[in-house]
Design a protein around this motif. Structure first.
Motif, mmCIF file in Angstrom:
data_model
loop_
_atom_site.group_PDB
_atom_site.id
_atom_site.type_symbol
_atom_site.label_atom_id
_atom_site.label_comp_id
_atom_site.label_asym_id
_atom_site.label_seq_id
_atom_site.Cartn_x
_atom_site.Cartn_y
_atom_site.Cartn_z
ATOM 1 N N PRO A 133 0.834 -1.199 0.000
ATOM 2 C CA PRO A 133 0.000 0.000 0.000
ATOM 3 C C PRO A 133 0.869 1.250 0.000
ATOM 4 C CG PRO A 133 -0.356 -1.320 1.993
ATOM 5 C CD PRO A 133 0.684 -1.986 1.205
ATOM 6 N N MET A 134 0.551 2.189 -0.907
ATOM 7 C CA MET A 134 1.286 3.452 -0.978
ATOM 8 C C MET A 134 0.430 4.488 -1.688
ATOM 9 S SD MET A 134 4.164 2.624 -3.932
ATOM 10 C CE MET A 134 4.949 1.366 -2.994
ATOM 11 N N SER A 135 0.842 5.727 -1.581
ATOM 12 C CA SER A 135 0.128 6.808 -2.262
ATOM 13 C C SER A 135 0.558 6.852 -3.722
ATOM 14 C CB SER A 135 0.431 8.141 -1.575
ATOM 15 O OG SER A 135 1.782 8.493 -1.777
ATOM 16 N N VAL A 154 -1.049 -1.031 -4.372
ATOM 17 C CA VAL A 154 -2.323 -0.892 -3.672
ATOM 18 C C VAL A 154 -2.439 0.561 -3.229
ATOM 19 C CG1 VAL A 154 -3.675 -1.589 -1.668
ATOM 20 C CG2 VAL A 154 -2.340 -3.286 -2.904
ATOM 21 N N ASN A 155 -3.481 1.245 -3.694
ATOM 22 C CA ASN A 155 -3.689 2.640 -3.367
ATOM 23 C C ASN A 155 -4.147 2.759 -1.913
ATOM 24 O OD1 ASN A 155 -4.395 5.354 -3.254
ATOM 25 N ND2 ASN A 155 -5.118 5.350 -5.370
ATOM 26 N N VAL A 156 -3.470 3.606 -1.151
ATOM 27 C CA VAL A 156 -3.797 3.789 0.262
ATOM 28 C C VAL A 156 -5.190 4.389 0.414
ATOM 29 C CG1 VAL A 156 -3.141 5.041 2.351
ATOM 30 C CG2 VAL A 156 -1.392 4.045 0.929
ATOM 31 N N ASP A 157 -5.570 5.290 -0.486
ATOM 32 C CA ASP A 157 -6.863 5.977 -0.377
ATOM 33 C C ASP A 157 -8.043 5.060 -0.672
ATOM 34 O OD1 ASP A 157 -5.315 8.827 -1.966
ATOM 35 O OD2 ASP A 157 -5.375 8.271 0.161
ATOM 36 N N ASN A 162 -4.084 -0.439 -8.165
ATOM 37 C CA ASN A 162 -4.034 0.541 -9.244
ATOM 38 C C ASN A 162 -2.777 0.318 -10.056
ATOM 39 O OD1 ASN A 162 -6.266 1.603 -8.021
ATOM 40 N ND2 ASN A 162 -5.384 3.567 -7.548
ATOM 41 N N VAL A 163 -2.782 0.814 -11.282
ATOM 42 C CA VAL A 163 -1.602 0.744 -12.136
ATOM 43 C C VAL A 163 -1.270 2.157 -12.589
ATOM 44 C CG1 VAL A 163 -0.622 -0.152 -14.276
ATOM 45 C CG2 VAL A 163 -2.142 -1.586 -12.918
ATOM 46 N N LEU A 164 -0.052 2.579 -12.331
ATOM 47 C CA LEU A 164 0.451 3.870 -12.775
ATOM 48 C C LEU A 164 1.311 3.615 -14.000
ATOM 49 C CD1 LEU A 164 0.575 6.880 -11.810
ATOM 50 C CD2 LEU A 164 2.756 6.296 -10.775
ATOM 51 N N TYR A 165 1.116 4.396 -15.067
ATOM 52 C CA TYR A 165 1.885 4.161 -16.287
ATOM 53 C C TYR A 165 2.360 5.464 -16.907
ATOM 54 C CZ TYR A 165 -2.414 5.371 -18.805
ATOM 55 O OH TYR A 165 -3.520 6.021 -19.292
ATOM 56 N N LEU A 172 1.794 11.072 -16.671
ATOM 57 C CA LEU A 172 1.489 9.809 -16.020
ATOM 58 C C LEU A 172 0.001 9.526 -16.125
ATOM 59 C CD1 LEU A 172 3.615 10.114 -12.754
ATOM 60 C CD2 LEU A 172 4.147 8.804 -14.793
ATOM 61 N N GLY A 173 -0.354 8.272 -16.244
ATOM 62 C CA GLY A 173 -1.752 7.826 -16.251
ATOM 63 C C GLY A 173 -1.973 6.883 -15.090
ATOM 64 N N LEU A 174 -3.214 6.841 -14.595
ATOM 65 C CA LEU A 174 -3.543 5.981 -13.470
ATOM 66 C C LEU A 174 -4.756 5.130 -13.857
ATOM 67 C CD1 LEU A 174 -2.958 5.288 -10.474
ATOM 68 C CD2 LEU A 174 -4.673 6.987 -9.875
ATOM 69 N N LEU A 175 -4.608 3.816 -13.761
ATOM 70 C CA LEU A 175 -5.714 2.897 -14.015
ATOM 71 C C LEU A 175 -6.305 2.473 -12.680
ATOM 72 C CD1 LEU A 175 -4.080 0.568 -16.688
ATOM 73 C CD2 LEU A 175 -5.645 2.455 -17.072
ATOM 74 N N GLU A 176 -7.625 2.764 -12.502
ATOM 75 C CA GLU A 176 -8.324 2.404 -11.282
ATOM 76 C C GLU A 176 -9.478 1.472 -11.641
ATOM 77 O OE1 GLU A 176 -9.033 6.651 -10.312
ATOM 78 O OE2 GLU A 176 -8.241 6.082 -8.347
ATOM 79 N N PRO A 177 -9.621 0.345 -10.945
ATOM 80 C CA PRO A 177 -10.705 -0.592 -11.279
ATOM 81 C C PRO A 177 -12.063 -0.042 -10.859
ATOM 82 C CG PRO A 177 -9.511 -1.342 -9.353
ATOM 83 C CD PRO A 177 -8.787 -0.142 -9.853
ATOM 84 N N GLU A 178 -13.068 -0.397 -11.650
ATOM 85 C CA GLU A 178 -14.442 -0.028 -11.326
ATOM 86 C C GLU A 178 -15.174 -1.251 -10.813
ATOM 87 O OE1 GLU A 178 -15.591 2.783 -14.815
ATOM 88 O OE2 GLU A 178 -17.398 1.983 -13.905
#
Length: 179
Positions: A133-135, A154-157, A162-165, A172-178
């Motif tokens: 877990p990290m920001s 793992v997003n702390v919030d 999540n995947v950062l690319y 930078l792009g951030l992929l967050e699951p729905e």
């Protein structure tokens, strides 16, 4: 080549600087003149000396090496610099081979693919890694240090993976699951 040396829980003596200068002088033939080499040294509670070397290259590649030795800073410096020299040499050799392979290519080759072959996906390599877990900011720093174009965490919030690319435009792009 520009060398920046930082130390935590220890002092950088002129002898340490001279040894680093002498050892890195061999690497200058592989690197551009304006290349920056960052050397970070630290001593932990158990008298373990840790040396980290980071070299950002011009083509968005970051080379990194790390070595440690119990109580002997010079051994850790020598090991880390030897690892870095091998990485630099390997990277330059790959670039040279890639340039030579494409030098006399006249036309691109087109390969016919059967539809049956597309259905059978073969995984060439499987790799596991710890997900911590990290920001998002910490993940961006970690991705930059590793020199990867993406980073899973793992997003702390949100407590989700999540995947950062790295985007083609440099952002930078951030992929967050729905759900």
């Amino acid at each position: 080549m520009n060398i920046s040396i930082t130390a935590r829980n220890m002092t950088v003596t002129p002898g340490i600087e001279q040894r680093i200068q002498r050892k890195t002088s061999r690497m200058e033939r592989y690197l551009y003149g304006d290349t920056e080499m960052q050397i970070k040294m630290r001593k932990d509670k158990n008298d373990l000396r840790i040396v980290e070397i980071t070299v950002p290259m011009k083509n968005n590649v970051i080379l990194r090496s790390e070595a440690s030795a119990q109580g002997n800073l010079f051994a850790a410096i020598d090991d880390a610099l030897a690892k870095m020299e091998r990485q630099i040499h390997r990277h330059r050799t790959k670039l040279g081979k890639r340039i030579r392979e494409d030098a006399f290519a006249e036309e691109p080759e087109f390969i016919e693919v059967d539809e049956q072959e597309e259905d059978n996906v073969e995984i060439a390599r499987r790799k596991t890694f710890p997900v911590r877990p990290m920001s998002v900011e910490d993940a961006a720093i970690q991705m930059e240090l590793l020199g990867h174009s993406f980073f899973a965490f793992v997003n702390v919030d949100s407590d989700q993976i999540n995947v950062l690319y790295q985007r083609k435009d440099g952002g930078l792009g951030l992929l967050e699951p729905e759900a």
